[in-house]
Motif scaffolding. Sequence first.
Motif, PDB file in Angstrom:
ATOM      1  N   ASP A   1      54.723  60.846   0.331  1.00  0.00           N
ATOM      2  CA  ASP A   1      55.034  59.946   1.445  1.00  0.00           C
ATOM      3  C   ASP A   1      56.528  59.785   1.620  1.00  0.00           C
ATOM      4  O   ASP A   1      57.026  59.667   2.734  1.00  0.00           O
ATOM      5  N   ARG A   2      57.230  59.741   0.499  1.00  0.00           N
ATOM      6  CA  ARG A   2      58.685  59.606   0.536  1.00  0.00           C
ATOM      7  C   ARG A   2      59.259  60.442  -0.593  1.00  0.00           C
ATOM      8  O   ARG A   2      58.549  60.774  -1.558  1.00  0.00           O
ATOM      9  N   ALA A   3      60.552  60.769  -0.499  1.00  0.00           N
ATOM     10  CA  ALA A   3      61.164  61.674  -1.471  1.00  0.00           C
ATOM     11  C   ALA A   3      62.571  61.211  -1.815  1.00  0.00           C
ATOM     12  O   ALA A   3      63.279  60.645  -0.970  1.00  0.00           O
ATOM     13  N   THR A   4      62.960  61.457  -3.053  1.00  0.00           N
ATOM     14  CA  THR A   4      64.301  61.098  -3.500  1.00  0.00           C
ATOM     15  C   THR A   4      64.736  62.021  -4.629  1.00  0.00           C
ATOM     16  O   THR A   4      63.902  62.543  -5.376  1.00  0.00           O
ATOM     17  N   THR A   5      66.039  62.194  -4.740  1.00  0.00           N
ATOM     18  CA  THR A   5      66.593  62.932  -5.877  1.00  0.00           C
ATOM     19  C   THR A   5      67.011  61.973  -6.986  1.00  0.00           C
ATOM     20  O   THR A   5      67.461  62.410  -8.046  1.00  0.00           O
TER      21      THR A   5
END
Length: 286
Positions: free
Chosen positions: A49-53
């Motif tokens: 649904d959402r992405a981050t590093t």
Amino acid sequence: MKNPRITIIGVGLIGGSLGLALKAAGLDVTGVDSDRGSLDIAVRRGSVDRATTDLADGVAQADVVFLCTPVLQIPAVVARIAPHLREGAIITDVGSTKRFIGEKITRLLPRGVHYVGGHPMAGREKSGIAAADINLFRDKRYIFTPAAATPPAAVSLVAGLIRTTGARVSVMDISHHDDCAAVISHVPHVVAAGLVNLLGRYPGEEENIGALAGGGFCDTTRIASSNADMWADICLTNPDAITTGIEELQAMLDEVVAAIRRGDRAAVHAFFAAAKARRDNIIASL
């Protein structure tokens, strides 16, 4: 726990496929990866649904964290996320070796955070988020190796999540897992790679060898196209069981070599007949 918040660290083949299946079950999934490009694909494909590093941001609100990186990277990842995990969170992994991972992770986790070792018996020769498949785990074995101190509720929660993917859940003692995995998975991968590398021992014959390559060669060596980073890590984290299995295989092949050289057809026939019978029994039980 109803609708736990899921974080998947490492959105490659396994992580991406897991995300697709869990999202299809209506769960909220956050993806974490060092490769922004892989995260963008994961979002477009609907794996997350959402992405981050940012590891800390990615796990801060998670109820369950799936570690889907190569095995040797897992301890470093756990060390980085440990201070940011909320009390009651559950950590699980998808590594093919469990003893090494279990010992490292349990020493790194803060009090109140639980670890459930996991190993999906599923994969493909292709790797990366582009190869992710919502049905990758369907009808495949998914093994859990909980420690004695792991709360049953934690095991039950993670097992319930995995059942939504269509996988068949089993629980195995961690001391047995690595020995069994070496024989049924790890050694065969080494052998498949060896069979392909054997072709390099015949320089100048590439064209003729290629002309003879057919379905048997492709079927036998398919897994040699698997990710080299993953399999190097597996070999280095399950060395005793893998080398023992290879040595047992070497001894068996030495017996076959001797039988062929002395023209002992009965012994050679018995070798193939025993293999057929054993494989047929295993396949029939799946």
